[in-house]
Structures are given as C-alpha cells and as structure tokens.
Design an enzyme around this catalytic site. Sequence first.
Site, PDB file in Angstrom:
ATOM      1  N   GLU A  56       3.066  11.570  -2.510  1.00 12.48           N
ATOM      2  CA  GLU A  56       2.974  11.516  -1.045  1.00 12.48           C
ATOM      3  C   GLU A  56       4.360  11.330  -0.439  1.00 12.48           C
ATOM      4  OE1 GLU A  56       2.442   7.938   1.080  1.00 12.48           O
ATOM      5  OE2 GLU A  56       1.395   6.989  -0.586  1.00 12.48           O
ATOM      6  N   LYS A 191      -4.006  -1.778  -1.136  1.00 14.02           N
ATOM      7  CA  LYS A 191      -3.000  -2.657  -0.536  1.00 14.02           C
ATOM      8  C   LYS A 191      -3.612  -4.018  -0.247  1.00 14.02           C
ATOM      9  CE  LYS A 191      -0.328   1.098   1.561  1.00 14.02           C
ATOM     10  NZ  LYS A 191      -1.156   2.271   1.232  1.00 14.02           N
TER      11      LYS A 191
END
Length: 348
Positions: A56, A191
């Site tokens: 990404e 996360k």
Amino acid sequence: MASSALSRLTNLQRHFRPTDSNNNKGGSDGAGGGLIKISTEVSEALSHGRAVVALESTIISHGMPYPLNLETAKEVEAIVRTNGAVPATTAILDGIPCVGLSVEELERLAILGTRAQKTARRDIAHVVATGGNGATTVSATMFFASVVGIPVFVTGGIGGVHRHGEQTMDVSSDLTELGRTPVAVISAGVKSILDIPRTLEYLETQGVCVAAYKTNEFPAFFTETSGCKVPCRVDSPEDCARLIDANMKLKLDTGILFAVPIPKEHSASGSIIECAIQGALKEAREKNITGNAETPFLLARVNELTGGASLASNIALVKNNAFVGARIAVALSQLRKSCNEGDAESVS
C-alpha cells in the site's frame, strides 16, 4: 474542470498503454479496462508465475514524515526483493492507477505526503476521474491487487471497528474488502487504537479466515498479544501458501488475514501504549476528529505521547511483515508451479 477531467479519462480509456517509468512496455492484460498501469517488472513476474507482493502507499503519504517515509518504502521493497519476490507498491498518480512504482514515483509520493488523497475503494473512481493523486489504503490496494492478479499483499495493520463503533458505526472498509476480495493480507493484526474483539467478530460475519502466524493469539499491532484467540494457526510460509491455494480453488471469493506478531525485541509495553491510546482517543473526541482523519491523528498522537517509540515499532513490524509476506508469495508461486507440472504429467 469536470468536463476536461472526463475528456482526459475517455482518452485514457481509448489510448492508454501501460509503461514503466523507463518508458519500457509494461502490461495490463486488460486489467481495469486498460486503466491500470503495471510496471514492466511486475508485469513480467506475473506473466511468468513468479512471486509478487502488493504494497500500500498510505503508509508512505500519511504514516510518517519525509524523508523517513521514503527511506522506509525503499527498505520494505528491498526486503521483498531480497526474499525472492517482486514488490508492487500501488498508488494513483495524475489519475492513473499504478501497480509497481519507480524510485522517482516513490519519492514523488513521499514528498506529496498528505497532499495525496487517502484513497479507499469508494474514492478510486473520483481520484481517477479528476486526475488526482491518491495513496491507496488496504481496501484500495486489495482491489487493484485482485484486478491484476496479485494474491499476496503486505501492510502494517488493517483498519477495523473503531472503539465505540457500536454507537458511531465507524467500521473500516478494509473489513468489507476482506469479505469480498480474494487477496491474502499479511499484517500485524488490527491497529491497537481500534476495538479488536469487535473487529474479529465483524470479520467472522464477513466469512474471512483469520490465521495467526506461529501463535494461537491474535496480535495487537504494537504488542504480540491481544487476549483474543484465533480460529486458525499457521506455522510456515508453506502452510500459508496451502491455505491461500485452497481458498482460491474453492472460489470462496474472500480474503485471508494472516496476523503476524511484531518481533519480540520491538514490542512496546502494552500498558504504556494503551495509556497513550486512551489519551489520544479523548483528544480526538474533544476535537471532533472522525472518519478517515481519525486513524492518522491517533497514530501520530500516540507516537508523540510515547516519545517516538510507537513509530519505531510501526516501522519494525512493517519490515517484518514484508519479510514474511515475501516468503509466503514465494511458497505460493512454488506450490502453483508444482501443481501445474503435476497436472501436465497426468495429462501426458
């Protein structure tokens, strides 16, 4: 402005031929209706069945400051290459989706920083139509990887259900993308600023296989453990490759999440990180920071509150994921090659 952008897009559809930054011919195999530019290196690797790893670009533009972001991007690509795979960093530059970036393109994206739009799946058409610059998130990178035929994608950590998500309905599109796009995602889990148990529940609802690498517990990004057990454990790149291959052959049309714990020597103290997260969440609520602006704010604030320790850990886990992801891609390439050879022998 809108009419010129539409005209540009029409011309792109009619005349665009993928090329890499050295003006060598690339390839698209009709990917994205001819709108996707694939570098020569990536195109040739795919056409010969060699290992390719999608990467990404949001981590470059929104994850850390320049020039650290550029240095990290180069180092991650180098790790992928050293371990036998071809890196395919993905971004949208001047309205053109690119799979595989040159050093110059990486530097351009790094310098652009947050001026490049954070681009999830929902934003792709708009960024392309307006000739904009977009840094792809997990969902957008998965989409492009799937379109061009890259089965393995490495990131730091995926998005998920935000804390208090049962009230705000703030759920990352990464999760729905995993539920509909057959790409294996290698990450350090979710996360830690997010609600991990609810994220795992949502992934189950989406039919996504969640597998932990060499552990029975789901990692929590900055730390090795989260207290959440996983339904599937894999202990080698070959295990991962067999799982990906089975998923593809069964045509389940869902992604797989491989959760790789951060290396022990880089694991931050859970209590310190959690305290910083709580403080950052409180500030975000007070400042009314929501949507796709929330995660970058929280990660930056946690880094400040931990004296830079969380950013150092973030970089370390991304590099580790690149190492593991490259080995998985190589194992998958070898598995497919042996299967093809076996099929050829049986026919003869």
